[in-house]
Design an enzyme around this catalytic site. Structure first.
Site, PDB file in Angstrom:
ATOM      1  N   GLY A 461       0.806  -1.210   0.000  1.00 11.69           N
ATOM      2  CA  GLY A 461       0.000   0.000   0.000  1.00 11.69           C
ATOM      3  C   GLY A 461       0.838   1.257   0.000  1.00 11.69           C
ATOM      4  O   GLY A 461       0.308   2.361   0.107  1.00 11.69           O
ATOM      5  N   LEU A 586      11.649  10.312  -3.330  1.00 13.82           N
ATOM      6  CA  LEU A 586      11.610   9.674  -4.640  1.00 13.82           C
ATOM      7  C   LEU A 586      10.292   9.867  -5.367  1.00 13.82           C
ATOM      8  O   LEU A 586      10.244   9.752  -6.593  1.00 13.82           O
ATOM      9  CB  LEU A 586      11.915   8.179  -4.489  1.00 13.82           C
ATOM     10  N   GLU A 661       7.716   5.052   8.480  1.00 12.15           N
ATOM     11  CA  GLU A 661       7.460   4.965   9.919  1.00 12.15           C
ATOM     12  C   GLU A 661       7.749   6.240  10.696  1.00 12.15           C
ATOM     13  O   GLU A 661       7.206   6.430  11.784  1.00 12.15           O
ATOM     14  CB  GLU A 661       8.267   3.792  10.494  1.00 12.15           C
TER      15      GLU A 661
END
Length: 709
Positions: A461, A586, A661
């Site tokens: 995801g 990115l 995270e």
């Protein structure tokens, strides 16, 4: 045609987005194998003991029921390194919710009815599920998770704390937390000519293949695991879970493809959880806020069958300069489900304590919380002494303060009210380590001008398909729409799991190297390509996993504005702002999604999420989404994620750090600090639910924490 100069970093749309919103993307439980049947687990209703007998007679008499597997008749597995996978191998019940039988039937409804008809008799043994920091069975392990030493000490922290001009000595509590991905854990397994093929909802098909091959005594080449689409995991799908073993066992026994999809209410016991952590944090400083001593002591629990030690004291080894330091873990084995990985394990609960204690120190010393953090910025990593490859935490704090208009903040607690609402703002820093693992990839140029990259990465995801295509296109110097990525299949070149914010850095390195070699071959090739094109292979073993002389971390700053209702005790977050230094970004679109997803999860950790271990039954009480409250859109009215341009040549060829995270890491502390600013009350136990808040407001004294199980 795409501009190849902006391929990397551009906000490219997710490649699988249309498939997901139209329903054409197939998940593990949605396979349509001919003759497929369904398995439904029967779980233990006791917290400790053994199974005396399993009576499957009534279940087998029901329509559609094919078999009932238990420890009496289930296939014998090879010894498992992970004891949570030794399902139906013996009569032992190590915790409530342990699988004691599996009913297999023609339909899901018939399997569920069969499971309800199974009768299990137990020999019950007294249990203990309550965690306390003075538990008599507590011990200090050699290591915490991630290979970190459980205990680290530098200088004389106790003496330095006793001599400090300003001191904070506080206890913080983080309850058990549960991952709850949108897609529950599921697998569809089939056997054919001695080969095992499994569709699994997993964060790493290569690891699942290795484990299944070992358990079923197969060569790895005789196992294929496919994880093409995965509906989230947050760590709970990082290693194989019992459902995939049960599906493979049942498929072998019945000769039919079998799907086992865990009901959500079973997940709290079977797929891991964030272990509760009890923190004692002591900070000593000079009058100007310069830290002299830092002591972070953590107590957590583990199950009796598998040691898992949440590394919650480790972040304090990274953050701030102090000449005298201690960070230590102790763990208590209890009759509880085995804890496991959950988004930012260690960092999320550990930084809640670190950043709450820093806020308390700022208040005690009469200093601005942002400036206190800047004052204690280290020159090198405090624990290792290594230089940082890059560290732009101060820039994140400054930019966040500017965007949040921090300078206009009245520092006095309880200084701003709107009718019955008290308004406050808070700040916290965040960090997450850079982790990179070896991977392999191939790159293929076809005669029609297309390029195919193959790697067994997993998109859970995060947009990994899209970002890997961008890395390939950028490296090859071709338009993005000419690159296709094959992934999510263990028959592809092996790659590490999607976890630890390491996926893109690990996979991208291998993709970059394969495409660099392909570009060189193409540059030296004359004439048309051969019919089968040109292929190259890359393996980053020895480079991606090489020791680095640098301490490599991402950093960030979180700012929060909250209201606290003095009538109901409800806390609402009006604004959340995160600013990050995470190397080269990115894909701007997917990066922002990852940052705000983590921040939203941190909001849940702060205000709504928390699990209660019932001492009498040994069960997690909040076992579904009706009781375990995850944030909804209405809980996050204004959320922003920004980043600074950070160049770091010591990471990987892309110059990127993991971003999945760090968004959760500082959010809960920023919200908790904002609640203190709003109310003048220091709350030290999460979540900040209305009952706790109202209790504190009533007497303007902190509520007394209760033991967390």
């Amino acid at each position: 045609m795409a501009d190849t100069g902006t391929t990397l970093g551009a906000p490219a749309e997710r490649r699988e987005g249309r498939d997901k919103v139209t329903g054409s993307a197939r998940y593990a439980a949605e396979q349509t194998d001919a003759g497929r049947v369904h398995g439904w687990p029967v779980v233990a209703g006791i917290a400790h003991g053994t199974v005396r007998a399993v009576d499957a007679g009534a279940a087998l008499a029901l329509p559609g029921v094919l078999t009932v597997l238990s420890h009496d008749n289930a296939p014998r597995l090879a010894p498992a390194d992970d004891a949570t996978l030794a399902v139906l191998q013996n009569p032992r019940v190590p915790h409530r919710g342990w699988v004691v039988a599996l009913v297999v039937a023609e339909t899901l409804e018939e399997a569920r009815a069969g499971a309800a008809a199974v009768r299990v008799d137990y020999d019950v043994v007294p249990h203990d599920v309550t965690l306390t920091d003075d538990h008599p069975d507590a011990y200090t392990p050699e290591q915490a998770n991630g290979g970190f030493l459980a205990h680290r000490e530098q200088g004389d922290p106790e003496a330095a704390f006793a001599d400090a001009e300003v001191r904070v000595d506080a206890h913080y509590r983080v309850p058990p937390l549960h991952n709850h991905p949108m897609e529950p854990h599921a697998a569809t397994a089939r056997w054919a000519d001695g080969r095992l093929v499994v569709h699994d909802s997993s964060q790493g098909a290569t690891t699942v293949r290795t484990v299944l091959a070992s358990l079923f005594r197969l060569a790895e080449d005789d196992v294929t695991v496919i994880s093409e689409h995965v509906g989230g995991g947050f760590g709970s799908k990082g290693t194989p879970r019992p459902h995939v073993v049960l599906a493979a066992m049942a498929a072998r026994e019945t000769g039919r493809p079998v799907t086992v999809a865990l009901p959500r209410r079973f997940m709290a016991a079977l797929v891991g959880h964030r272990a509760p952590t009890l923190h004692r944090f002591r900070l000593g400083a000079t009058a100007d806020g310069t830290l002299t001593s830092s002591l972070h002591e953590v107590t957590t629990h583990t199950s009796r069958i598998k040691e898992f030690v949440e590394q919650a004291a480790v972040p304090s080894r990274v953050m701030y300069a102090a000449p005298h330091r201690l960070s230590s873990h102790q763990v208590v084995p209890l009759d509880v489900p085995s804890p496991s990985w959950m988004r930012a394990p260690g960092e999320a609960p550990g930084m809640y304590a670190v950043e709450s204690a820093m806020d308390e120190l700022a208040a005690e010393a009469g200093l601005d919380p942002v400036e206190l953090r800047v004052t204690n910025e280290p020159d090198t990593e405090p624990d290792s002494g290594k230089p940082f490859s890059s560290r732009h935490l101060v820039e994140c704090l400054r930019e966040g303060a500017r965007r949040f208009d921090w300078a206009r903040r009245d520092p006095r607690p309880r200084s701003r009210a709107q009718g019955p609402l008290l308004v406050g703002t808070g700040v916290a820093a965040a960090t997450y380590p850079v982790m990179i693992n070896p991977a392999q990839a191939t790159a293929h140029a076809t005669p029609d001008g297309r390029f195919v990259v193959r790697i067994n990465a997993t998109d859970i995801g995060t947009g990994a398909r899209t970002v890997l295509a961008q890395i390939a296109a950028h490296t090859l110097g071709v338009p993005l729409d000419r690159v296709h990525v094959d992934m999510g299949d263990s028959d592809l070149p092996p790659a590490p799991l999607a976890g630890g914010s390491s996926g893109t850095a690990s996979w991208g390195w291998a993709v970059h190297d394969a495409c660099t070699r392909l570009a060189a071959r193409l540059a030296g090739h004359t004439g048309p390509l051969p019919d089968d094109g040109l292929r190259t292979h890359a393996d980053t073993t020895g480079s991606a996993d090489a020791d680095s002389p640098y301490a490599r971390h991402a950093f960030g700053a979180h700012f929060a504005e909250v209201t606290v209702d003095t009538v109901s005790g409800e806390v609402r977050v009006r604004r959340l702002l995160g600013v990050y230094a995470a190397g080269r970004i990115l894909n701007a679109r997917t990066a922002r999604s990852q940052f705000i997803g983590g921040m939203t999860m941190g909001l849940g950790m702060a205000l709504t999420e928390g699990s209660t271990m019932d001492a009498a039954s040994g069960a997690f009480v909040e076992s579904d989404l009706a009781a375990y409250h995850v944030p909804a859109h209405a809980d996050v009215p204004d959320i922003e994620a920004h980043w600074i341009d950070e160049e770091d040549p010591h990471l990987n060829p892309m110059g990127s750090k993991g971003i999945g995270e760090i968004g959760i890491v500082g959010t809960a502390a920023a919200i908790g600090n904002a609640v203190h600013h709003a109310t003048g009350v220091r709350y030290r136990e999460l979540p900040l639910s209305p009952d706790k808040v109202l209790t504190g407001l009533t007497g303007l004294t902190p509520p007394i924490p209760t033991p967390t199980g």
